[in-house]
Scaffold this active site. Structure first.
Site, PDB file in Angstrom:
ATOM      1  N   TYR A  25      21.373   5.021 -20.476  1.00  0.00           N
ATOM      2  CA  TYR A  25      20.162   5.659 -20.145  1.00  0.00           C
ATOM      3  C   TYR A  25      20.349   6.372 -21.459  1.00  0.00           C
ATOM      4  CZ  TYR A  25      18.562   9.891 -17.997  1.00  0.00           C
ATOM      5  OH  TYR A  25      17.579  10.891 -17.490  1.00  0.00           O
ATOM      6  N   GLU A  47      15.239  15.195 -10.180  1.00  0.00           N
ATOM      7  CA  GLU A  47      16.843  15.850 -10.920  1.00  0.00           C
ATOM      8  C   GLU A  47      16.895  16.631  -9.399  1.00  0.00           C
ATOM      9  OE1 GLU A  47      18.055  16.870 -13.357  1.00  0.00           O
ATOM     10  OE2 GLU A  47      17.561  14.669 -14.901  1.00  0.00           O
ATOM     11  N   TRP A  55      25.266  12.895 -12.090  1.00  0.00           N
ATOM     12  CA  TRP A  55      23.185  12.298 -12.348  1.00  0.00           C
ATOM     13  C   TRP A  55      24.355  10.651 -12.216  1.00  0.00           C
ATOM     14  CZ3 TRP A  55      19.320  11.425 -12.792  1.00  0.00           C
ATOM     15  CH2 TRP A  55      18.608  10.825 -13.365  1.00  0.00           C
TER      16      TRP A  55
END
Length: 201
Positions: A25, A47, A55
């Protein structure tokens, strides 16, 4: 903060060491400039789901979120109704938080309004790109004057679950600033991408 030394023996941002899935990522997505409206909408939604969570949790569920929200096509999500909310609340593959689910639907409707008013989501969001002289040292802040301004304006436009910290994380990820650590090898790749990037009008 010292860098994380990846399996290829090259330095990356320290947070890459937190989980194996962070490295691809980080290397392929985080900080590279994005102009695609659907990707921008997806990231802002993810988000907002992350608020109060990690995350890593969201990243591991990202494909489930994409399936549940029609790949974050906001034209489609804007038409979701009460039955869709109930369906999503039963979906164990995502975060089953009614307020955040309803916020995505609301924000899809606001996104349609924004496209009509501004031409595209990209044209709107990229207006908040910070100037180089306003940037703090990489990864030393969780909000910025620009993210505060963005969150305030989105709230005024009726968007939900998008505060200054969420807005800043969105800006970091979508390349509105290069927040890679100075010695991270991906920083240069992102900088090159930003130099070649055509800002939307």
């Amino acid at each position: 903060m010292p860098d994380f030394i990846a399996p290829d023996n090259l330095p990356r941002c320290q947070w890459c060491g937190g989980a194996a899935e962070f490295l691809p990522y980080h290397d392929n997505e985080w900080g590279f400039p994005v102009v695609d409206d659907q990707r921008l909408f997806e990231k802002l939604c993810l988000e907002s789901f992350q608020s109060g969570l990690s995350w890593r949790t969201i990243l591991n569920k990202r494909e489930n979120f994409r399936a549940a929200f029609h790949h974050f096509d906001f034209h489609h999500v804007a038409r979701f109704g009460a039955e869709d909310v109930q369906r999503l609340l039963q979906d164990a593959g995502i975060i089953r938080h009614r307020g955040k689910i309803e916020a995505v639907i609301n924000n899809a409707q606001r996104a349609l309004e924004m496209v009509n008013q501004e031409g595209s989501l990209a044209a709107y969001f990229w207006r908040f790109e910070p100037t180089l002289d306003s940037l703090a040292a990489p990864q030393t802040q969780t909000t910025s004057p620009e993210s505060i301004a963005l969150a305030k304006d989105l709230k005024k436009r009726g968007w939900k679950f998008v505060g200054p910290t969420t807005a800043f994380a969105f800006m970091q990820a979508m390349g509105l600033l290069n927040d890679h650590s100075p010695t991270c090898i991906t920083r240069e790749h992102v900088e090159q991408a930003r130099q070649q990037f055509q800002r939307p009008k």
